[in-house]
Design a protein around this motif. Structure first.
Motif, short mmCIF file in Angstrom:
data_model
loop_
_atom_site.label_atom_id
_atom_site.label_comp_id
_atom_site.label_asym_id
_atom_site.label_seq_id
_atom_site.Cartn_x
_atom_site.Cartn_y
_atom_site.Cartn_z
N GLU A 69 0.88 -1.18 0.00
CA GLU A 69 0.00 0.00 0.00
C GLU A 69 0.91 1.22 0.00
O GLU A 69 1.71 1.38 0.92
CB GLU A 69 -0.88 0.05 1.26
N GLU A 71 1.43 5.25 0.45
CA GLU A 71 0.71 6.31 1.16
C GLU A 71 1.57 7.57 1.29
O GLU A 71 2.79 7.49 1.37
CB GLU A 71 0.31 5.82 2.57
N ASP A 100 2.42 1.08 3.73
CA ASP A 100 1.70 0.40 4.81
C ASP A 100 1.59 -1.07 4.41
O ASP A 100 0.57 -1.51 3.88
CB ASP A 100 0.33 1.06 5.00
N LYS A 121 -0.58 -5.66 10.62
CA LYS A 121 0.10 -4.42 10.25
C LYS A 121 1.44 -4.24 10.94
O LYS A 121 2.18 -3.31 10.61
CB LYS A 121 -0.80 -3.22 10.64
MG MG Z 1 -2.97 1.64 4.60
#
Ligand code: MG
Length: 224
Positions: A69, A71, A100, A121
């Motif tokens: 991801e 960002e 991320d 995460k």
């Molecule tokens: Mg994210």
């Protein structure tokens, strides 16, 4: 220790916390089957997950599906609590690119069980950052190209103007819950096009006028 160029000097990345936005681009919320949120969805990533540019994202044994991801990250420049939207930009030091990295299979499992996403995460190396921090005075981030390539193939491509909640709104919202400290990182959510990484991949995330954050991807050799 991660040091990134910052204007003409060097900045040591040492956040007390990394705050991440979920579902901040409508098309990404849609691709994961979620509604567009009415207020920001936030979660934390541990600072121990950070790596600098040109390092290696380690695919952990516990996951079979690790996603990229890209960002836009905001670096907080001074401590603040209950920051009004109109004052929010006073608390920004600058901007950089952030990934991320997410163990999507573990995240789905957690969502299904009603458990926190921390596991999905929080692995080491799941928070690449860089290649430099651009001082806020030098960059208007309201409409920049944001993208990500895997092995040279474009997987994500959008514009920061498609963010649902703007940076001032995010800072105001987050600081109504937790004190923002100097050095904290806010990752502002990913556009659509997230997908899997595999052993041997080279991933390049970029934001126009900030630069390219490049990482290798490898299976864990230490923990398997
Ligand atoms: Mg994210």
């Amino acid at each position: 220790m991660i040091r990134l160029p910052f204007g003409n000097s060097v900045y040591e990345v040492k956040p007390s916390k990394i705050i991440c936005l979920g579902r901040n681009y409508a098309e990404h919320a849609k691709e994961l089957g979620h509604e567009v949120p009415k207020e920001p969805v936030i979660f934390l990533k541990p600072p121990s997950a950070l790596i600098g540019p040109n390092e290696t994202i380690i695919l952990p044994k516990k996951s079979k599906e690790v996603h990229h991801e890209v960002e836009l990250a905001v670096i907080i420049g001074k401590k603040g609590k209950n920051i009004p939207k109109e004052k929010a930009m006073d608390y920004v030091l600058g901007y950089t690119v952030f990934m991320d990295i997410t163990a999507r299979d573990l995240q789905w499992e957690a969502k299904r069980k009603g458990l926190p996403w921390t596991l999905a995460k929080g692995f080491d190396t799941f928070a690449p950052i860089g290649p430099r921090i651009v001082p806020k005075e030098e960059l208007d981030v309201s409409d920049l190209e944001i993208g990500l390539k895997v092995n040279g193939e474009v997987r994500q491509l959008s514009r920061t103007s498609k963010m649902i909640f703007t940076i001032d709104e995010i800072i105001s919202y987050v600081s109504s819950i937790m004190t923002l400290e100097e050095g904290d990182i806010i990752a502002t959510g990913t556009p659509e096009g997230v997908g899997a990484l595999k052993d041997g991949d080279i991933v390049e995330a970029w934001i126009e006028r900030i630069g390219i954050l490049k990482e290798n991807v490898s299976y864990s050799t230490t923990y398997r």
